[in-house]
Design a protein around this motif. Structure first.
Motif, PDB file in Angstrom:
ATOM      1  N   LEU A   1      48.251 -11.961  -2.277  1.00  0.00           N
ATOM      2  CA  LEU A   1      47.487 -10.868  -2.874  1.00  0.00           C
ATOM      3  C   LEU A   1      46.708 -11.349  -4.098  1.00  0.00           C
ATOM      4  CD1 LEU A   1      46.812  -7.860  -2.767  1.00  0.00           C
ATOM      5  CD2 LEU A   1      48.819  -7.452  -4.209  1.00  0.00           C
ATOM      6  N   LEU A   2      47.351 -12.150  -4.926  1.00  0.00           N
ATOM      7  CA  LEU A   2      46.667 -12.705  -6.104  1.00  0.00           C
ATOM      8  C   LEU A   2      45.563 -13.674  -5.709  1.00  0.00           C
ATOM      9  CD1 LEU A   2      49.498 -13.267  -8.723  1.00  0.00           C
ATOM     10  CD2 LEU A   2      47.621 -11.635  -8.803  1.00  0.00           C
ATOM     11  N   LYS A   3      45.777 -14.441  -4.639  1.00  0.00           N
ATOM     12  CA  LYS A   3      44.730 -15.351  -4.152  1.00  0.00           C
ATOM     13  C   LYS A   3      43.458 -14.566  -3.855  1.00  0.00           C
ATOM     14  CE  LYS A   3      47.424 -18.950  -1.841  1.00  0.00           C
ATOM     15  NZ  LYS A   3      46.796 -20.205  -2.193  1.00  0.00           N
ATOM     16  N   HIS A   4      43.618 -13.471  -3.149  1.00  0.00           N
ATOM     17  CA  HIS A   4      42.461 -12.652  -2.774  1.00  0.00           C
ATOM     18  C   HIS A   4      41.838 -11.959  -3.980  1.00  0.00           C
ATOM     19  CE1 HIS A   4      42.829 -13.306   1.474  1.00  0.00           C
ATOM     20  NE2 HIS A   4      44.072 -12.890   1.483  1.00  0.00           N
ATOM     21  N   LYS A   5      42.656 -11.431  -4.857  1.00  0.00           N
ATOM     22  CA  LYS A   5      42.128 -10.720  -6.026  1.00  0.00           C
ATOM     23  C   LYS A   5      41.331 -11.653  -6.936  1.00  0.00           C
ATOM     24  CE  LYS A   5      45.288  -6.834  -6.453  1.00  0.00           C
ATOM     25  NZ  LYS A   5      46.270  -6.152  -7.306  1.00  0.00           N
ATOM     26  N   LYS A   6      41.858 -12.825  -7.187  1.00  0.00           N
ATOM     27  CA  LYS A   6      41.159 -13.783  -8.052  1.00  0.00           C
ATOM     28  C   LYS A   6      39.848 -14.217  -7.405  1.00  0.00           C
ATOM     29  CE  LYS A   6      44.356 -13.917 -11.176  1.00  0.00           C
ATOM     30  NZ  LYS A   6      44.185 -13.364 -12.499  1.00  0.00           N
ATOM     31  N   ALA A   7      39.893 -14.533  -6.126  1.00  0.00           N
ATOM     32  CA  ALA A   7      38.678 -14.950  -5.421  1.00  0.00           C
ATOM     33  C   ALA A   7      37.650 -13.817  -5.439  1.00  0.00           C
ATOM     34  CB  ALA A   7      38.997 -15.347  -3.988  1.00  0.00           C
ATOM     35  N   LEU A   8      38.085 -12.618  -5.122  1.00  0.00           N
ATOM     36  CA  LEU A   8      37.174 -11.477  -5.085  1.00  0.00           C
ATOM     37  C   LEU A   8      36.503 -11.272  -6.444  1.00  0.00           C
ATOM     38  CD1 LEU A   8      36.044  -9.067  -3.472  1.00  0.00           C
ATOM     39  CD2 LEU A   8      38.002  -7.747  -4.292  1.00  0.00           C
ATOM     40  N   THR A   9      37.278 -11.292  -7.501  1.00  0.00           N
ATOM     41  CA  THR A   9      36.733 -11.065  -8.839  1.00  0.00           C
ATOM     42  C   THR A   9      35.674 -12.101  -9.195  1.00  0.00           C
ATOM     43  OG1 THR A   9      38.830 -10.099  -9.563  1.00  0.00           O
ATOM     44  CG2 THR A   9      37.329 -10.868 -11.283  1.00  0.00           C
ATOM     45  N   PHE A  10      36.004 -13.366  -9.077  1.00  0.00           N
ATOM     46  CA  PHE A  10      35.079 -14.417  -9.480  1.00  0.00           C
ATOM     47  C   PHE A  10      33.889 -14.549  -8.534  1.00  0.00           C
ATOM     48  CE2 PHE A  10      38.678 -15.578 -12.081  1.00  0.00           C
ATOM     49  CZ  PHE A  10      38.078 -16.014 -13.255  1.00  0.00           C
ATOM     50  N   PHE A  11      34.110 -14.334  -7.241  1.00  0.00           N
ATOM     51  CA  PHE A  11      33.003 -14.428  -6.284  1.00  0.00           C
ATOM     52  C   PHE A  11      32.007 -13.296  -6.484  1.00  0.00           C
ATOM     53  CE2 PHE A  11      35.554 -16.908  -2.818  1.00  0.00           C
ATOM     54  CZ  PHE A  11      35.699 -17.957  -3.700  1.00  0.00           C
ATOM     55  N   VAL A  12      32.488 -12.101  -6.769  1.00  0.00           N
ATOM     56  CA  VAL A  12      31.564 -10.984  -7.024  1.00  0.00           C
ATOM     57  C   VAL A  12      30.755 -11.254  -8.290  1.00  0.00           C
ATOM     58  CG1 VAL A  12      31.455  -8.540  -7.695  1.00  0.00           C
ATOM     59  CG2 VAL A  12      32.845  -9.227  -5.744  1.00  0.00           C
ATOM     60  N   ILE A  13      31.416 -11.734  -9.328  1.00  0.00           N
ATOM     61  CA  ILE A  13      30.683 -12.078 -10.557  1.00  0.00           C
ATOM     62  C   ILE A  13      29.630 -13.140 -10.257  1.00  0.00           C
ATOM     63  CG2 ILE A  13      30.880 -13.170 -12.839  1.00  0.00           C
ATOM     64  CD1 ILE A  13      33.677 -11.819 -13.039  1.00  0.00           C
TER      65      ILE A  13
ATOM     66  N   TYR B   1      30.308 -13.177   3.013  1.00  0.00           N
ATOM     67  CA  TYR B   1      31.427 -13.374   3.941  1.00  0.00           C
ATOM     68  C   TYR B   1      32.728 -13.652   3.181  1.00  0.00           C
ATOM     69  CZ  TYR B   1      34.217 -15.193   7.778  1.00  0.00           C
ATOM     70  OH  TYR B   1      35.220 -15.399   8.694  1.00  0.00           O
ATOM     71  N   ALA B   2      32.676 -14.514   2.167  1.00  0.00           N
ATOM     72  CA  ALA B   2      33.876 -14.837   1.382  1.00  0.00           C
ATOM     73  C   ALA B   2      34.376 -13.609   0.626  1.00  0.00           C
ATOM     74  CB  ALA B   2      33.579 -15.979   0.413  1.00  0.00           C
ATOM     75  N   ILE B   3      33.454 -12.790   0.131  1.00  0.00           N
ATOM     76  CA  ILE B   3      33.840 -11.564  -0.573  1.00  0.00           C
ATOM     77  C   ILE B   3      34.486 -10.573   0.394  1.00  0.00           C
ATOM     78  CG2 ILE B   3      32.873  -9.507  -1.709  1.00  0.00           C
ATOM     79  CD1 ILE B   3      30.907 -11.468  -3.131  1.00  0.00           C
ATOM     80  N   VAL B   4      33.910 -10.422   1.577  1.00  0.00           N
ATOM     81  CA  VAL B   4      34.489  -9.515   2.578  1.00  0.00           C
ATOM     82  C   VAL B   4      35.877 -10.005   2.986  1.00  0.00           C
ATOM     83  CG1 VAL B   4      34.257  -8.698   4.968  1.00  0.00           C
ATOM     84  CG2 VAL B   4      32.301  -8.615   3.415  1.00  0.00           C
ATOM     85  N   CYS B   5      36.024 -11.309   3.193  1.00  0.00           N
ATOM     86  CA  CYS B   5      37.340 -11.863   3.549  1.00  0.00           C
ATOM     87  C   CYS B   5      38.360 -11.586   2.444  1.00  0.00           C
ATOM     88  CB  CYS B   5      37.248 -13.368   3.800  1.00  0.00           C
ATOM     89  SG  CYS B   5      36.519 -13.808   5.374  1.00  0.00           S
TER      90      CYS B   5
ATOM     91  N   THR C   1      29.586 -22.051 -11.421  1.00  0.00           N
ATOM     92  CA  THR C   1      30.830 -22.295 -12.156  1.00  0.00           C
ATOM     93  C   THR C   1      31.833 -21.178 -11.898  1.00  0.00           C
ATOM     94  OG1 THR C   1      29.633 -23.510 -13.867  1.00  0.00           O
ATOM     95  CG2 THR C   1      31.830 -22.690 -14.447  1.00  0.00           C
ATOM     96  N   MET C   2      31.368 -19.933 -11.849  1.00  0.00           N
ATOM     97  CA  MET C   2      32.253 -18.796 -11.552  1.00  0.00           C
ATOM     98  C   MET C   2      32.869 -18.937 -10.155  1.00  0.00           C
ATOM     99  SD  MET C   2      32.530 -16.509 -13.958  1.00  0.00           S
ATOM    100  CE  MET C   2      32.620 -17.797 -15.162  1.00  0.00           C
ATOM    101  N   VAL C   3      32.060 -19.354  -9.203  1.00  0.00           N
ATOM    102  CA  VAL C   3      32.565 -19.554  -7.842  1.00  0.00           C
ATOM    103  C   VAL C   3      33.607 -20.675  -7.833  1.00  0.00           C
ATOM    104  CG1 VAL C   3      31.936 -20.218  -5.481  1.00  0.00           C
ATOM    105  CG2 VAL C   3      30.469 -18.644  -6.768  1.00  0.00           C
TER     106      VAL C   3
END
Length: 147
Positions: free
Chosen positions: A117-129, A22-26, A101-103
């Protein structure tokens, strides 16, 4: 006590995965709409909170697990020769710690950004990892084919 904690840990695993997806989709949709909403913030906070709860449960289980206790009794050198012991005593625990830790890092970096935009990009990157690391070390052999 061990069996009930393990059951809670196993149930919470699905909450971690669902909240992570859900967090990744958001975050993904947030990149497209370029705004950071209250829902986006809550999705990140809930994902992190559930991950932290899972980590605490996992740490408690780690120190009361008969398998890990046995691994430390025979020594980690001997435990490394047994795939089941190695998985739970080293691989699973270490990888899940790194994943959470990545999350945490993703949430922290995302919160500090001023550009949505940066908020979403950073979250997406680290949450996917984080999710990929988690998926790589979930004991699927026990989930799909319980003993």
């Amino acid at each position: 006590m061990y069996a009930s904690l393990l059951t809670i840990h196993n149930i919470n695993r699905w909450l971690v995965l669902l909240s992570g997806i859900y967090a990744i989709v958001c975050a993904f949709w947030g990149i497209r709409r370029r705004s950071f909403t209250r829902t986006d913030n809550y999705s990140q906070a809930i994902f992190l909170g559930i991950c932290q709860l899972q980590l605490i449960l996992g740490l408690i289980l780690y120190f009361v697990s008969p398998l890990v206790t046995q691994a430390f009794k025979i020594g980690l050198g001997g435990a490394m020769k047994d795939p089941e012991m190695r998985f739970f005593a080293i691989e699973h625990a270490l990888m899940m710690f790194i994943a959470v830790t990545m999350v945490q890092v993703g949430r922290s970096i995302s919160k500090k950004q001023t550009d949505p935009l940066l908020k979403h990009k950073k979250a997406l990157t680290f949450f996917v990892i984080g999710i990929l690391l988690m998926l790589s070390r979930i004991p699927w052999h026990r989930v799909l084919w319980p003993q």
